[in-house]
Scaffold this active site. Structure first.
Site, PDB file in Angstrom:
ATOM      1  N   ARG A 125     -15.620 -10.410  -1.335  1.00  0.00           N
ATOM      2  CA  ARG A 125     -15.155 -10.982  -2.606  1.00  0.00           C
ATOM      3  C   ARG A 125     -15.492 -12.469  -2.722  1.00  0.00           C
ATOM      4  O   ARG A 125     -16.022 -12.921  -3.735  1.00  0.00           O
ATOM      5  CB  ARG A 125     -13.653 -10.777  -2.742  1.00  0.00           C
ATOM      6  CG  ARG A 125     -13.267  -9.319  -2.824  1.00  0.00           C
ATOM      7  CD  ARG A 125     -11.818  -9.202  -3.172  1.00  0.00           C
ATOM      8  NE  ARG A 125     -11.329  -7.859  -2.915  1.00  0.00           N
ATOM      9  CZ  ARG A 125     -10.153  -7.417  -3.315  1.00  0.00           C
ATOM     10  NH1 ARG A 125      -9.354  -8.210  -3.990  1.00  0.00           N
ATOM     11  NH2 ARG A 125      -9.772  -6.187  -3.041  1.00  0.00           N
ATOM     12  N   ASP A 127       0.811  -1.213   0.000  1.00  0.00           N
ATOM     13  CA  ASP A 127       0.000   0.000   0.000  1.00  0.00           C
ATOM     14  C   ASP A 127       0.846   1.265   0.000  1.00  0.00           C
ATOM     15  O   ASP A 127       0.344   2.345  -0.309  1.00  0.00           O
ATOM     16  CB  ASP A 127      -0.901   0.041   1.234  1.00  0.00           C
ATOM     17  CG  ASP A 127      -2.071  -0.917   1.171  1.00  0.00           C
ATOM     18  OD1 ASP A 127      -2.388  -1.395   0.076  1.00  0.00           O
ATOM     19  OD2 ASP A 127      -2.659  -1.193   2.233  1.00  0.00           O
ATOM     20  N   CYS A 139      -1.135   3.171  -9.527  1.00  0.00           N
ATOM     21  CA  CYS A 139      -2.047   2.125  -9.073  1.00  0.00           C
ATOM     22  C   CYS A 139      -2.702   1.387 -10.226  1.00  0.00           C
ATOM     23  O   CYS A 139      -3.247   0.300 -10.034  1.00  0.00           O
ATOM     24  CB  CYS A 139      -3.122   2.728  -8.189  1.00  0.00           C
ATOM     25  SG  CYS A 139      -4.257   3.810  -9.080  1.00  0.00           S
TER      26      CYS A 139
END
Length: 320
Positions: free
Chosen positions: A152, A81, A239
């Site tokens: 998910r 991250d 990203c």
């Protein structure tokens, strides 16, 4: 009596679990009490695609703000991250031993990627995973998804997708590895730079805490992820860039050697540049930087959406 260390963490089950592991290690190694302080980040609140909300740092900036404001003493992140550009006033005090860095499949009926029928729907929010999956030529439909691990995997039971791609490390930390139906070989799908590793940050000015936290640092893991992130920074990949990299410290003829493999792909996976490099673990940043430069010289920039500020290949949900 020494005050407890305040450890800043995101509030998700995965984030608090891995922050809890760091807290336990600090209690054992330093004999200090540690309390978790939950911090909400922009990436937690927004459900928009990460490229639209800024991508780089959306899961990190609020924790760093809390550090600099003195609201917490240290913070734990999924290392992938972290933006590749250093943050002023913040020290990366420790990179603990890495979990398994590989990507995995969780699919209906225990199927592997190769067993899924042509046209099956596979969910992922990662351009890196999507491009590498497309490059395998299995005829699978890639469905963009976000959300935590439960969300998910729940899409499989709901019939929205036939499988999802996740990081094995997150499932391992949650004790859910038994749900994995296939672990993907890195030769088929290179992980995100830093995947499976944690980052422990604190204020750079807090010299005594920087030194204390160093007991958690694993030199081999730090060398590997430093090289991977150097590739990412050199490529100026943001990203939305399909970039994978994996570094490993191995025993060579003359001592330890650092091996790094990296891939840059077009968004549709049709084109790719794959390269590797080796060098000294002590020159991890240099090894990764040179590898990135070689990839740029071979046309890597043309395969990406376009240069963006250096940052991680994010997947939507922390460390998944």
């Amino acid at each position: 009596m020494t005050a407890p260390l305040r450890l800043g963490t995101r509030a998700s089950a995965l984030a608090t679990t891995q922050s809890g592991h760091v807290a336990d290690a600090l209690r054992a190694r330093l004999g200090r009490e540690v309390e978790l302080v939950e911090v909400t980040t922009h990436g937690d609140v927004s459900r928009a695609p990460l490229a639209q909300i800024g991508g780089t740092g959306v899961f990190v900036s609020a924790l760093r703000d809390a550090l600099l404001a003195g609201e917490v003493d240290l913070a734990v992140h999924s290392l992938k991250d972290l933006p590749t550009t250093p943050a002023e006033g913040i020290a990366l005090a420790a990179v603990p031993p890495r979990e398994d860095s590989r990507d995995v499949v969780v699919a209906r009926d225990g199927l592997t990627l190769g067993e899924l029928p042509v046209g099956s729907r596979v969910g992922t929010g990662s351009p890196r995973r999507a491009a590498q999956l497309a490059a395998l030529g299995l005829g699978l439909e890639i469905v963009p998804i976000r959300g935590n691990v439960d969300t998910r995997i729940g899409k499989i039971a709901a019939g929205e997708v036939d499988a999802v791609l996740l990081a094995r490390a997150g499932l391992a930390r949650l004790g859910r590895v038994d749900e994995v139906t296939e672990v993907i070989d890195p030769f088929q799908m290179l992980p995100a730079p830093g995947q499976g590793a944690l980052a422990v940050e604190c204020r750079a000015a807090d010299v005594s805490l920087v030194e204390a936290l160093s007991v958690l640092d694993d030199p081999a893991t730090r060398a590997a992820v430093t090289a991977e992130r150097a590739v990412l920074a050199t490529l100026e990949a943001g990203c939305s860039a399909p970039v994978g990299a994996l570094g490993e410290v191995v025993e060579g003829d003359d001592g330890e050697e650092l091996w790094v493999r990296a891939v840059v792909l077009s968004l549709d996976g049709a084109l790719s540049i794959r390269m590797s490099a080796t060098g000294s673990p002590g020159d991890a940043f240099g090894v990764g930087s040179r590898l990135g430069q070689e990839m740029l010289a071979d046309g890597a920039a043309d395969l990406m959406e376009g240069p963006q500020p250096g940052g991680p290949d994010r997947v939507g949900e922390q460390h998944a």
